[in-house]
Design a protein around this motif. Structure first.
Motif, short mmCIF file in Angstrom:
data_model
loop_
_atom_site.label_atom_id
_atom_site.label_comp_id
_atom_site.label_asym_id
_atom_site.label_seq_id
_atom_site.Cartn_x
_atom_site.Cartn_y
_atom_site.Cartn_z
N LEU A 275 0.82 -1.21 0.00
CA LEU A 275 0.00 0.00 0.00
C LEU A 275 0.85 1.26 0.00
O LEU A 275 0.63 2.16 -0.82
CB LEU A 275 -0.94 0.01 1.21
N GLN A 276 1.83 1.35 0.88
CA GLN A 276 2.62 2.58 0.96
C GLN A 276 3.44 2.81 -0.30
O GLN A 276 3.60 3.95 -0.76
CB GLN A 276 3.55 2.53 2.18
N HIS A 277 3.95 1.70 -0.89
CA HIS A 277 4.71 1.84 -2.14
C HIS A 277 3.86 2.52 -3.21
O HIS A 277 4.33 3.45 -3.89
CB HIS A 277 5.16 0.47 -2.63
N TYR A 278 2.61 2.08 -3.35
CA TYR A 278 1.77 2.64 -4.42
C TYR A 278 1.24 4.02 -4.06
O TYR A 278 1.02 4.85 -4.96
CB TYR A 278 0.65 1.66 -4.76
N ARG A 279 1.08 4.31 -2.79
CA ARG A 279 0.72 5.68 -2.41
C ARG A 279 1.86 6.63 -2.77
O ARG A 279 1.62 7.73 -3.31
CB ARG A 279 0.43 5.75 -0.91
N ASP A 280 3.09 6.22 -2.48
CA ASP A 280 4.25 7.07 -2.81
C ASP A 280 4.40 7.21 -4.32
O ASP A 280 4.72 8.30 -4.82
CB ASP A 280 5.52 6.46 -2.21
N LEU A 281 4.18 6.12 -5.06
CA LEU A 281 4.28 6.18 -6.52
C LEU A 281 3.25 7.16 -7.07
O LEU A 281 3.56 7.97 -7.96
CB LEU A 281 4.08 4.79 -7.11
N CYS A 282 2.03 7.09 -6.56
CA CYS A 282 0.98 8.02 -7.02
C CYS A 282 1.36 9.46 -6.73
O CYS A 282 1.16 10.35 -7.57
CB CYS A 282 -0.35 7.66 -6.35
N ALA A 283 1.93 9.70 -5.57
CA ALA A 283 2.34 11.07 -5.22
C ALA A 283 3.38 11.59 -6.20
O ALA A 283 3.32 12.75 -6.65
CB ALA A 283 2.88 11.10 -3.80
N ARG A 284 4.33 10.72 -6.60
CA ARG A 284 5.34 11.15 -7.56
C ARG A 284 4.74 11.41 -8.93
O ARG A 284 5.11 12.37 -9.61
CB ARG A 284 6.45 10.09 -7.65
N LEU A 285 3.78 10.55 -9.34
CA LEU A 285 3.11 10.78 -10.62
C LEU A 285 2.37 12.11 -10.63
O LEU A 285 2.43 12.87 -11.59
CB LEU A 285 2.14 9.63 -10.91
N PHE A 286 1.66 12.38 -9.55
CA PHE A 286 0.84 13.59 -9.50
C PHE A 286 1.69 14.85 -9.45
O PHE A 286 1.23 15.92 -9.83
CB PHE A 286 -0.10 13.53 -8.29
N GLU A 287 2.94 14.73 -8.99
CA GLU A 287 3.81 15.89 -8.98
C GLU A 287 4.15 16.38 -10.39
O GLU A 287 4.53 17.54 -10.59
CB GLU A 287 5.12 15.55 -8.25
N SER A 288 3.98 15.49 -11.38
CA SER A 288 4.37 15.85 -12.76
C SER A 288 3.19 16.27 -13.61
O SER A 288 3.36 16.57 -14.79
CB SER A 288 5.09 14.66 -13.42
N VAL A 289 1.98 16.28 -13.06
CA VAL A 289 0.80 16.68 -13.85
C VAL A 289 0.11 17.86 -13.21
O VAL A 289 0.30 18.17 -12.04
CB VAL A 289 -0.19 15.50 -14.03
#
Length: 289
Positions: A275-289
Motif C-alpha cells: 500500500l505505501q509503495h503505491y501511495r508514494d508512486l501516485c504522489a510522484r506521478l501527481f507531482e508531474s501533472v
C-alpha cells in the motif's frame, strides 16, 4: 554461450529490442522479416518462417538462438519445422503475450531443443532497465540460462511463471487495465466531454487516465486486440471489471455511506504490504501533472 542469433520479426518493436540488445552484447544477429530493419548494418533476410527455404534452414541450423517475435498463429505454426533444424544445444524462444498455446506447442513439437517463452511486460521503447520479463522455462539448459543472464545484464527483471500463471496475471495486469482505460475513454465520449475541455479543470487522477488513454489509442491496435482477444483469461477480467462498476452503482443506489466505506477498505486491504509503495508512486506521478 550465445554467439549467433536469428530474430524472426526483428524489424518490429519487440523483435527490434532484442536485436539491439543482442548486438550490443556482441551476438551476431540475422533479422528475418518482411521488411529490413532500420539499422542497415544488420544482416537481413526476407523469408517465411512457416515455410523454410534451404538457405534460411541453414541459418537456423547454425544459430545458438532463434527468437520468434511474431504473431501467435505464425509462431505456433513455425515451432515444429524450426525445432527440426535446430541443434540440440540451441535455444528456441517466443515473445508472445499469451502463453498456454505456444508453450503446449513447444512441449509437443520441440522436445529436442531448449525453449523459453518470454513476455517483456512493457512497451519496447522503454527498454529493459528495471522492468519485468515474464519467463516460462519450457526446456531448461545452458543456452536458456545464458539468455536469462543477458536479460539481467540488460537490466531486466526475470520473473519465473508457469504458462497458466502468466495468462491469469496478464489478464489482470494487461487485459483488465486496458479495458478499464478504454472504457473510461468511451464513457467520456458518451458524456460528450473531450480532452481539451476537461483539461481546463482536470485534477491529477483524470489527467493520468487521459495520459494512459492517449498512449493506448496512439499505439498499434493489433497489440491491444491480441491482449483482449487471444488471452483465454481476458474475458473473466473484463467481466470482473463490469461487476466492479456495477457493484459501485448498486452501493450508491441502495447502500449507505458505511457500505461504501467498507468497499473502499476492502480494496485497500487487497494492497497488503504494497500500500505505501503505491501511495508514494501516485504522489510522484501527481507531482508531474
Amino acid at each position: 554461450m550465445i554467439r549467433r542469433a536469428v530474430v524472426v520479426g526483428g524489424s518490429g518493436a519487440v523483435g527490434g529490442l532484442f536485436v539491439s540488445c543482442l548486438a550490443s552484447s556482441d551476438v551476431e544477429v540475422l533479422v528475418v522479416d518482411g521488411r529490413p530493419p532500420e539499422d542497415g548494418r544488420l544482416r537481413y533476410e526476407q523469408g517465411d518462417i512457416t515455410d523454410l527455404g534451404p538457405h534460411l534452414a541453414e541459418e537456423l541450423a547454425a544459430a545458438d538462438l532463434v527468437l520468434l517475435a511474431v504473431p501467435e498463429p505464425v509462431a505456433v505454426a513455425a515451432v515444429k519445422a524450426v525445432a527440426a533444424v535446430l541443434r540440440p544445444d540451441a535455444l528456441l524462444v517466443d515473445t508472445l503475450s499469451v502463453k498456454q498455446r505456444i508453450v503446449a506447442a513447444l512441449r509437443a513439437d520441440a522436445p529436442g531443443v531448449e525453449a523459453l517463452s518470454l513476455n517483456p511486460m512493457f512497451a519496447p521503447s522503454l527498454g529493459f532497465e528495471g522492468r519485468p520479463v515474464a519467463t516460462v522455462v519450457v526446456h531448461d539448459g545452458p543456452a536458456a540460462r545464458s539468455l536469462l543472464d543477458l536479460i539481467r545484464l540488460w537490466g531486466g527483471r526475470v520473473v519465473p511463471v508457469t504458462s497458466q500463471e502468466h495468462d491469469r496475471l496478464a489478464g489482470a495486469t494487461q487485459a483488465l487495465t486496458h479495458a478499464a482505460v478504454l472504457g473510461f475513454g468511451l464513457a467520456l465520449g458518451g458524456l460528450g466531454v473531450g480532452a481539451a475541455e476537461s483539461r481546463q479543470i482536470a485534477p491529477p487522477p483524470h489527467q493520468v487516465l487521459l495520459a494512459m488513454l492517449a498512449r493506448i489509442t496512439a499505439g498499434t491496435p493489433e497489440v491491444y486486440w491480441d491482449v483482449q482477444a487471444a488471452n483465454p483469461e481476458a474475458a473473466a477480467a473484463r467481466q470482473a471489471l463490469a461487476d466492479g462498476v456495477r457493484r459501485i452503482a448498486d452501493l450508491l443506489a441502495t447502500g449507505t455511506e458505511e457500505d461504501f466505506a467498507a468497499a473502499l477498505h476492502e480494496v485497500r486491504d487487497g494492497f497488503g504490504p504494497e500500500l505505501q509503495h503505491y501511495r508514494d508512486l501516485c504522489a510522484r506521478l501527481f507531482e508531474s501533472v
